[in-house]
Scaffold this active site. Sequence first.
Site, mmCIF file in Angstrom:
data_model
loop_
_atom_site.group_PDB
_atom_site.id
_atom_site.type_symbol
_atom_site.label_atom_id
_atom_site.label_comp_id
_atom_site.label_asym_id
_atom_site.label_seq_id
_atom_site.Cartn_x
_atom_site.Cartn_y
_atom_site.Cartn_z
ATOM 1 N N GLY A 104 -7.696 112.778 1.427
ATOM 2 C CA GLY A 104 -7.769 113.238 2.724
ATOM 3 C C GLY A 104 -6.113 113.370 3.323
ATOM 4 O O GLY A 104 -5.381 113.940 2.616
ATOM 5 N N ALA A 105 -5.874 112.928 4.438
ATOM 6 C CA ALA A 105 -4.626 113.133 5.154
ATOM 7 C C ALA A 105 -3.805 112.141 4.582
ATOM 8 O O ALA A 105 -2.722 111.653 5.310
ATOM 9 C CB ALA A 105 -4.776 113.201 6.679
ATOM 10 N N GLY A 106 -4.216 111.041 3.817
ATOM 11 C CA GLY A 106 -3.420 110.013 3.129
ATOM 12 C C GLY A 106 -3.280 108.873 3.965
ATOM 13 O O GLY A 106 -2.422 107.934 3.644
ATOM 14 N N LYS A 143 -5.150 106.006 3.505
ATOM 15 C CA LYS A 143 -4.879 104.740 2.684
ATOM 16 C C LYS A 143 -3.873 105.058 1.521
ATOM 17 O O LYS A 143 -3.149 103.990 1.346
ATOM 18 C CB LYS A 143 -6.364 104.839 1.637
ATOM 19 C CG LYS A 143 -7.571 104.762 2.796
ATOM 20 C CD LYS A 143 -7.991 103.477 3.103
ATOM 21 C CE LYS A 143 -9.357 103.486 3.750
ATOM 22 N NZ LYS A 143 -9.635 104.888 4.689
ATOM 23 N N ASP A 198 -7.616 115.363 -3.364
ATOM 24 C CA ASP A 198 -8.629 115.984 -2.696
ATOM 25 C C ASP A 198 -9.342 117.245 -2.825
ATOM 26 O O ASP A 198 -8.391 118.117 -3.502
ATOM 27 C CB ASP A 198 -8.230 115.510 -1.163
ATOM 28 C CG ASP A 198 -9.330 115.518 -0.064
ATOM 29 O OD1 ASP A 198 -9.627 114.428 0.201
ATOM 30 O OD2 ASP A 198 -10.113 116.704 0.201
ATOM 31 N N ASP A 205 -12.300 106.592 -1.542
ATOM 32 C CA ASP A 205 -12.608 106.418 -0.122
ATOM 33 C C ASP A 205 -13.426 107.571 0.210
ATOM 34 O O ASP A 205 -13.058 108.720 0.600
ATOM 35 C CB ASP A 205 -11.231 106.719 0.979
ATOM 36 C CG ASP A 205 -11.359 106.319 2.173
ATOM 37 O OD1 ASP A 205 -12.721 105.582 2.376
ATOM 38 O OD2 ASP A 205 -10.627 106.546 2.705
ATOM 39 N N CYS A 215 -16.760 104.442 5.368
ATOM 40 C CA CYS A 215 -16.790 103.838 6.679
ATOM 41 C C CYS A 215 -18.240 104.025 7.005
ATOM 42 O O CYS A 215 -18.435 104.325 8.226
ATOM 43 C CB CYS A 215 -15.578 104.483 7.624
ATOM 44 S SG CYS A 215 -16.150 106.372 7.640
HETATM 45 C C1 SAM Z 1 -13.154 109.673 4.048
HETATM 46 S S1 SAM Z 1 -12.434 110.663 3.782
HETATM 47 C C2 SAM Z 1 -10.847 110.379 3.179
HETATM 48 C C3 SAM Z 1 -9.889 109.575 4.058
HETATM 49 C C4 SAM Z 1 -8.530 109.274 3.444
HETATM 50 N N1 SAM Z 1 -8.728 108.448 2.227
HETATM 51 C C5 SAM Z 1 -7.845 108.264 4.336
HETATM 52 O O1 SAM Z 1 -7.645 107.138 4.354
HETATM 53 O O2 SAM Z 1 -7.226 109.203 5.298
HETATM 54 C C6 SAM Z 1 -13.146 111.786 2.556
HETATM 55 C C7 SAM Z 1 -12.474 112.707 1.802
HETATM 56 O O3 SAM Z 1 -13.260 113.216 0.595
HETATM 57 C C8 SAM Z 1 -12.911 114.445 0.390
HETATM 58 N N2 SAM Z 1 -13.556 115.232 -0.540
HETATM 59 C C9 SAM Z 1 -15.033 115.527 -0.394
HETATM 60 N N3 SAM Z 1 -15.847 116.125 -1.394
HETATM 61 C C10 SAM Z 1 -14.679 115.774 -2.497
HETATM 62 C C11 SAM Z 1 -14.590 116.016 -3.849
HETATM 63 N N4 SAM Z 1 -15.741 116.579 -4.396
HETATM 64 N N5 SAM Z 1 -13.653 115.673 -4.661
HETATM 65 C C12 SAM Z 1 -12.490 114.938 -3.984
HETATM 66 N N6 SAM Z 1 -12.587 114.860 -2.488
HETATM 67 C C13 SAM Z 1 -13.755 115.211 -1.984
HETATM 68 C C14 SAM Z 1 -13.016 115.123 1.899
HETATM 69 O O4 SAM Z 1 -12.088 116.472 1.842
HETATM 70 C C15 SAM Z 1 -12.164 114.042 2.660
HETATM 71 O O5 SAM Z 1 -10.738 114.057 2.749
#
Ligand code: SAM
Length: 401
Positions: free
Chosen positions: A234-236, A238, A256, A294, A347
């Site tokens: 996502g926006a990083g 973690k 992502d 995540d 979450c």
């Molecule tokens: C919970 S968020 C991640 C938050 C991030 N790790 C943080 O700490 O800010 C889940 C992420 O999964 C991504 N996502 C959804 N489907 C995906 C896929 N098939 N492959 C990789 N990432 C995916 C979404 O775009 C989103 O950014």
Amino acid sequence: MTPAARLQAAIDVLTALETTAAPADRVLREYFRARRYAGSKDRAAVAERVFDCFRHAGSYAWRMNEASPRARVIASLLAEGADPADFFTGASYAPAALTKEEAAALAAPPRDPPLHVEGEFPAFLEPELTKAFGADLFAEMAAMQPRAPVGIRVNTLRTARETLVTALASEGFEATPTPHAATGLRLDGATTSKLSASGLFAAGHFEFQDEAAQICAALCDAKPGMRVLDYAAGAGGKALALAAAMNNKGEIVAHDIEAGRLAMIGPRAERAGVSIIRTTTSLPPVQYDLVLLDAPCSGTGTWRRQPELRVRFTPERLAQLVALQAKLIADASRFVAPGGRLVYATCSVLPCENDEHIAAFLGTHPEFAPVPVSDRETFFHASPRRTQTDGFFTAVLRRST
Ligand SMILES: C[S@@+](CC[C@H](N)C(=O)[O-])C[C@H]1O[C@@H](n2cnc3c(N)ncnc32)[C@H](O)[C@@H]1O
């Protein structure tokens, strides 16, 4: 704005939110951008009412026999001891006068609510939430009602926790160290908008992150020199925490499906003094010491921060997410080197998005075994009531061969 005009504004915003997937705070911002005459007190009052109508969506709809924005705003007045007829007058800028049906609903004695109305959760989640919390269901749901405190992660590449507490105090912010995460501070009275205007934020001394997410990052046990894959970065949030734990030494590949989210990492990393994160939307078949997934999830653990999620979530969306999570765990696991670890996090507080995935995955992947997160728990289960954090789940699995 008059008090009645603020109520009409809340109805307008709640109505707009019925036809968009945008977060409530963004819709509120856009609403007021087009209404410059509204002052800061008006904006705060309308926002407070909108969020209250999401927090109590079930019981307000139950009270009025109707779930419309207008019905919920009427019930919110009733809940604070006001007489809705004093505000729903039809005068200029005020909501239209109460209808016969609304007046009748208000006059009727309150009925005993069903379980999901009392607990303010969607009816279809009752089996899952009961599985998660058992006899503590109501206490857990009650703890998900109040607004969450602002949580920040001290960027140890730039400063130390005690130093930041002092620096924040000199700017008028009172910060308390979090009990579990060594990098966390909690600011009960502050707002993210005030804090993000601080020079300390611009200088990369902290990032916004709830304590539960910081505990998850700590459970990853990332060490300097490791090769790490953040599979859904996502926006990083973690990835940046892992980079700090690694003292900015080693390599983090932030992957992502959405390039737009990854694009936010660059400026954040620069601010934080992090140079080891590389972003990508495609991965060659290379293995890593640590793979963090995540996963996209229901966000049921963040209901305190985003109360609109309670109303917007559907059984169809949950089924989609559960299927996607199962696929992503299997996909991400292929990138774990023998002896390395896979960390799965959400979450969410729902077992179908958490423990049940891990049980199914371990059943088909005997080369992985859990690494208990503490003496008491195999997996990390956080909730506002248990840990005074957002709801969160983390499982750490080690690959043997
Ligand atoms: C919970 S968020 C991640 C938050 C991030 N790790 C943080 O700490 O800010 C889940 C992420 O999964 C991504 N996502 C959804 N489907 C995906 C896929 N098939 N492959 C990789 N990432 C995916 C979404 O775009 C989103 O950014």
